[in-house]
Every structure is written in C-alpha cells, then in structure tokens.
Design an enzyme around this catalytic site. Structure first.
Site, PDB file in Angstrom:
ATOM      1  N   HIS A 128      -3.630  -5.142  -0.441  1.00 33.14           N
ATOM      2  CA  HIS A 128      -3.148  -5.683   0.825  1.00 33.14           C
ATOM      3  C   HIS A 128      -3.115  -7.208   0.741  1.00 33.14           C
ATOM      4  O   HIS A 128      -4.151  -7.854   0.890  1.00 33.14           O
ATOM      5  CB  HIS A 128      -4.066  -5.246   1.970  1.00 33.14           C
ATOM      6  CG  HIS A 128      -3.918  -3.813   2.339  1.00 33.14           C
ATOM      7  ND1 HIS A 128      -3.053  -3.390   3.340  1.00 33.14           N
ATOM      8  CD2 HIS A 128      -4.504  -2.697   1.860  1.00 33.14           C
ATOM      9  CE1 HIS A 128      -3.119  -2.077   3.449  1.00 33.14           C
ATOM     10  NE2 HIS A 128      -3.998  -1.631   2.558  1.00 33.14           N
ATOM     11  N   CYS A 144       0.850  -1.204   0.000  1.00 38.44           N
ATOM     12  CA  CYS A 144       0.000   0.000   0.000  1.00 38.44           C
ATOM     13  C   CYS A 144       0.888   1.258   0.000  1.00 38.44           C
ATOM     14  O   CYS A 144       1.648   1.448  -0.935  1.00 38.44           O
ATOM     15  CB  CYS A 144      -0.980  -0.040   1.170  1.00 38.44           C
ATOM     16  SG  CYS A 144      -2.383   1.104   0.965  1.00 38.44           S
ATOM     17  N   GLU A 148      -2.113  -9.245   2.904  1.00 39.20           N
ATOM     18  CA  GLU A 148      -2.482  -9.823   4.203  1.00 39.20           C
ATOM     19  C   GLU A 148      -3.995  -9.872   4.405  1.00 39.20           C
ATOM     20  O   GLU A 148      -4.480 -10.550   5.309  1.00 39.20           O
ATOM     21  CB  GLU A 148      -1.816  -9.038   5.344  1.00 39.20           C
ATOM     22  CG  GLU A 148      -2.440  -7.701   5.685  1.00 39.20           C
ATOM     23  CD  GLU A 148      -2.035  -6.549   4.771  1.00 39.20           C
ATOM     24  OE1 GLU A 148      -2.352  -5.393   5.099  1.00 39.20           O
ATOM     25  OE2 GLU A 148      -1.383  -6.808   3.732  1.00 39.20           O
TER      26      GLU A 148
END
Length: 219
Positions: free
Chosen positions: A197, A90, A199
C-alpha cells in the site's frame, strides 16, 4: 502537467487514505492535478491517470466492479485504447491477472498473464502478511520510472493473504521476502501495480506515487 487523477470507487478500497496520499504527493511535487474519487465511467475516461485500489477478496472486488454499469468497459478503454497511466493497489493489482483462486476461481482482467493464490503456510510465516518489508527491485523494476530515486531503506507496508504469480518474469518489477519470495509490484506497458500500500508506506510510498503522477509510459 495537469488534469484529473481518478481513484476508482467500486465499493472496495481504502479510498480516503488513497485520495489523501495522492493529493499530498501532487502538492509536494507542485503538480496541478485534481484527485477525484469516482465510479463514473465518463469521469474515468476523461482522467489523465487512473488508480484502482482494492481491499478484500478477489471475487468480491471483481463482482463490485461488474455491478457498476459501464465501469469495466471504461477501465478497458483507459488501458487498452487510450494507453493512459494506470495503477492498481493490493487487490487492484491482483485483478490484473488472468484469475484469482480465492474461495473458488474468479476471472481477472487478463492484462498481465498470471494467477493469484493464497500464500503458502509456513511455521515462521503468519497469514495474513501484515507489516513492513523490504522492497526489492528486480529486472525492469530497477529502471522503471515509477520506482526511480526511492529513499534509502526502502521498506513498504503490506496487508494481504493472497499474492500474484506472473506467468512472465519480466512483468515482475519488485519482490519482497516473507519466508519465500512474494511479488510486490508488476508492470507492463502503461500499467503498474503494487501489492503493498503506497498510501500507507510513508516516504517510500509517497515517492512511488509522485513518480506515477509524472510517469509518461513509452509508446
């Protein structure tokens, strides 16, 4: 493959979820890696791999890095001198650019020539761009080791209002469409960055992380 993966703590980033996702990916791949969240320049210099997350405004993130003595020099050593695998997520990816144009103009790292600016307004495009979108591999991204063998239906999760424009199209590894083309991933030499993202991107995100954890950049 063993060693430490350093997730950089500079006061801006989704550190807990990033650490959990990297630990899960390492475990599932059977990799004896230690995942550490740190702001220690020496720990970062010793790490086998480094991850720079980022949440918030470009200028604030850069200021957070600069406020920690020796941190930026350690990142430069890892990338420029030691050529170790490095991932930005990001705003961590956006900082690779020459400058960010959010609340003024702020210097980036200059690792990937380009700039970061606000997404263009459009009637059908809400800002921030938030949610799941297709990950479209382009150019070198189609063969880049960090994006190999991704699960079918490759959607990933975005949360951002600003995006990077790379000066060199070859540095763009993936895009997404959101009333226009948005840079979703960039890479050059031993660095790779994702606007999305990983994750938070479930199976596709974990696959990207696993690939990063086993990536050996070409000299």
């Amino acid at each position: 493959m063993s060693g430490t993966v350093a997730i950089v703590d500079y006061g801006s980033g989704n550190l807990r979820s990033a650490a959990k996702a990297f630990a899960r990916a390492a475990s599932e791949a059977g990799l004896p890696l230690e995942i550490v969240v740190t702001d220690s320049p020496e720990t970062i210099r010793r790490a086998a791999r480094v991850v720079l997350p980022g949440v918030g405004a470009f200028g604030d993130c850069r200021a957070g890095l600069d406020s920690r003595p020796g941190l930026m020099a350690a990142l430069e050593d890892v990338v420029r001198r030691d050529k170790r695998p490095f991932m930005g997520i990001c705003v961590g990816m956006q900082l690779f650019a020459d400058e960010g144009r959010e609340h003024g103009v702020h210097p980036g790292f200059g690792w990937i020539p380009g700039w970061v600016e606000r997404l263009a307004d459009a009637p059908e495009r809400k800002i921030p761009h938030m949610g799941w979108n297709d990950l479209i591999l382009t150019g070198r991204g189609e063969t880049h080791p960090v994006f190999r063998n991704l699960p079918n239906g490759g959607q990933v999760y975005f949360v951002h209002s600003f995006a990077m424009t790379a000066a060199e199209p070859a540095d763009v590894l993936a895009t997404t469409e959101y009333s226009g083309t948005i840079t979703a991933a960039v890479g050059r030499d031993n660095i790779v960055g994702t606007q999305f993202h990983p994750e938070k991107s479930q199976a596709v995100g974990l696959a990207v992380i696993r690939n990063f954890l086993t990536w050996t950049p070409s000299p």
